[in-house]
Scaffold this motif. Structure first.
Motif, PDB file in Angstrom:
ATOM      1  N   UNK A 259       0.821  -1.221   0.000  1.00 16.08           N
ATOM      2  CA  UNK A 259       0.000   0.000   0.000  1.00 16.08           C
ATOM      3  C   UNK A 259       0.850   1.264   0.000  1.00 16.08           C
ATOM      4  N   UNK A 260       2.163   1.109  -0.147  1.00 21.23           N
ATOM      5  CA  UNK A 260       3.074   2.252  -0.231  1.00 21.23           C
ATOM      6  C   UNK A 260       3.274   2.623  -1.702  1.00 21.23           C
ATOM      7  N   UNK A 261       2.894   3.829  -2.116  1.00 20.39           N
ATOM      8  CA  UNK A 261       2.990   4.203  -3.537  1.00 20.39           C
ATOM      9  C   UNK A 261       4.423   4.331  -4.052  1.00 20.39           C
ATOM     10  N   UNK A 262       5.385   4.503  -3.166  1.00 22.25           N
ATOM     11  CA  UNK A 262       6.772   4.762  -3.586  1.00 22.25           C
ATOM     12  C   UNK A 262       7.328   3.629  -4.442  1.00 22.25           C
ATOM     13  N   UNK A 263       7.080   2.392  -4.011  1.00 15.39           N
ATOM     14  CA  UNK A 263       7.588   1.243  -4.765  1.00 15.39           C
ATOM     15  C   UNK A 263       7.038   1.194  -6.176  1.00 15.39           C
ATOM     16  N   UNK A 264       5.757   1.543  -6.317  1.00 15.23           N
ATOM     17  CA  UNK A 264       5.121   1.536  -7.644  1.00 15.23           C
ATOM     18  C   UNK A 264       5.706   2.631  -8.537  1.00 15.23           C
ATOM     19  N   UNK A 265       5.940   3.797  -7.949  1.00 13.91           N
ATOM     20  CA  UNK A 265       6.539   4.899  -8.722  1.00 13.91           C
ATOM     21  C   UNK A 265       7.933   4.503  -9.192  1.00 13.91           C
ATOM     22  N   UNK A 266       8.706   3.942  -8.290  1.00 11.78           N
ATOM     23  CA  UNK A 266      10.075   3.548  -8.642  1.00 11.78           C
ATOM     24  C   UNK A 266      10.091   2.446  -9.706  1.00 11.78           C
ATOM     25  N   UNK A 267       9.188   1.486  -9.559  1.00 14.69           N
ATOM     26  CA  UNK A 267       9.111   0.410 -10.560  1.00 14.69           C
ATOM     27  C   UNK A 267       8.716   1.002 -11.920  1.00 14.69           C
ATOM     28  N   UNK A 268       7.787   1.947 -11.888  1.00 13.22           N
ATOM     29  CA  UNK A 268       7.375   2.620 -13.114  1.00 13.22           C
ATOM     30  C   UNK A 268       8.533   3.349 -13.773  1.00 13.22           C
ATOM     31  N   UNK A 269       9.386   3.958 -12.949  1.00 17.02           N
ATOM     32  CA  UNK A 269      10.545   4.671 -13.493  1.00 17.02           C
ATOM     33  C   UNK A 269      11.525   3.726 -14.183  1.00 17.02           C
ATOM     34  N   UNK A 270      11.673   2.529 -13.637  1.00 19.31           N
ATOM     35  CA  UNK A 270      12.526   1.518 -14.288  1.00 19.31           C
ATOM     36  C   UNK A 270      11.926   1.129 -15.635  1.00 19.31           C
ATOM     37  N   UNK A 271      10.627   0.882 -15.647  1.00 20.35           N
ATOM     38  CA  UNK A 271       9.961   0.487 -16.882  1.00 20.35           C
ATOM     39  C   UNK A 271      10.055   1.585 -17.944  1.00 20.35           C
ATOM     40  N   UNK A 272       9.916   2.833 -17.521  1.00 18.61           N
ATOM     41  CA  UNK A 272      10.064   3.956 -18.452  1.00 18.61           C
ATOM     42  C   UNK A 272      11.474   3.981 -19.031  1.00 18.61           C
ATOM     43  N   UNK A 273      12.451   3.768 -18.171  1.00 15.60           N
ATOM     44  CA  UNK A 273      13.855   3.825 -18.594  1.00 15.60           C
ATOM     45  C   UNK A 273      14.191   2.767 -19.641  1.00 15.60           C
ATOM     46  N   UNK A 274      13.506   1.623 -19.569  1.00 16.83           N
ATOM     47  CA  UNK A 274      13.797   0.538 -20.524  1.00 16.83           C
ATOM     48  C   UNK A 274      12.775   0.496 -21.667  1.00 16.83           C
ATOM     49  N   UNK A 275      11.957   1.553 -21.773  1.00 14.80           N
ATOM     50  CA  UNK A 275      11.053   1.671 -22.907  1.00 14.80           C
ATOM     51  C   UNK A 275       9.704   0.994 -22.769  1.00 14.80           C
ATOM     52  N   UNK A 276       9.386   0.503 -21.573  1.00 19.78           N
ATOM     53  CA  UNK A 276       8.089  -0.162 -21.346  1.00 19.78           C
ATOM     54  C   UNK A 276       7.093   0.873 -20.805  1.00 19.78           C
ATOM     55  N   UNK A 277       6.762   1.854 -21.631  1.00 20.84           N
ATOM     56  CA  UNK A 277       6.002   3.001 -21.155  1.00 20.84           C
ATOM     57  C   UNK A 277       4.554   2.674 -20.795  1.00 20.84           C
ATOM     58  N   UNK A 278       3.901   1.793 -21.559  1.00 26.68           N
ATOM     59  CA  UNK A 278       2.519   1.437 -21.244  1.00 26.68           C
ATOM     60  C   UNK A 278       2.419   0.760 -19.879  1.00 26.68           C
TER      61      UNK A 278
END
Length: 218
Positions: free
Chosen positions: A32-51
């Motif tokens: 329930x902590x949003x930080x982990x989701x934001x960070x995971x999203x940033x990794x996905x963005x960095x590797x081109x998995x934007x959706x």
């Protein structure tokens, strides 16, 4: 070390798989902590998995509608996709949720510049410069904004500050040349165009401007 901190360290080292693993563990430990989701999203963005990244940012916002970093990250994703209207809304929301950083003000201003909304962009770019005075690109974009609003003297100051911070910024030299040219300071303008071409020999605009000024001097 906290899993989120460990993941950020991996990201800084370019170890994307390890970073993703660390953030995934952070989510499993505290779902329930949003930080982990934001960070995971940033990794996905960095590797081109934007959706996929967008889904993680949305999950973070579902968990905490005041998670300013999630709006900021979404804004960056939209900006990279050239969805500038949507990006500007995300950066604006991040600001309203408390993210008063130089990066957020800069990206909000830059999004508005891309939409040709220079007057709206100006205070945000100005604020980013105030918060991060050593950012050459912020000074350059601030100068461009001022130039578009025909505030040439103020624009020149920002271009000059930009080249102090980044002596290889060819676009700043070119635009400084244009500003001098509009002030009928032809010799100074030519000096700036030559400097831009010295840094970037294929700078088409500087080459064209130099040619125009040379023909005008004949």
């Amino acid at each position: 070390m906290d899993k989120n901190q460990l993941g950020i360290q991996y990201m800084q080292d370019g170890k994307w798989e390890e970073a993703a693993k660390a953030f995934n563990e952070a989510i499993e430990e505290d779902p329930i902590n949003p930080v982990g989701y934001i960070n995971f999203g940033n990794v996905l963005t960095a590797v081109g998995e934007e959706d996929k990244a967008l889904k993680f940012y949305q999950k973070a916002i579902e968990l905490d509608e005041n998670a300013a970093a999630a709006y900021y990250s979404t804004g960056n994703l939209y900006f990279n996709q050239e969805r500038y209207q949507e990006a500007s809304k995300m950066f604006q929301t991040a600001m309203e949720k408390g993210l008063q950083t130089a990066d957020n003000f800069f990206m909000l201003g830059l999004s508005l510049i891309q939409l040709d909304q220079y007057r709206l962009a100006l205070p945000f770019i100005q604020r980013s410069v105030e918060l991060e005075p050593s950012d050459a690109e912020a000074h350059f974009q601030y100068g461009m904004c001022l130039a578009r609003l025909e505030l040439l003297d103020d624009a020149k100051e920002q271009f000059e500050e930009c080249i102090i911070l980044d002596p290889d910024h060819s676009d700043a030299f070119y635009n400084l040349g244009v500003a001098f040219g509009l002030k009928d300071e032809t010799e100074k303008a030519m000096e700036m165009f030559n400097k831009a071409l010295e840094i970037q020999p294929d700078h088409v605009l500087a080459a064209y401007a130099k040619k125009v000024f040379e023909q005008g001097a004949e």
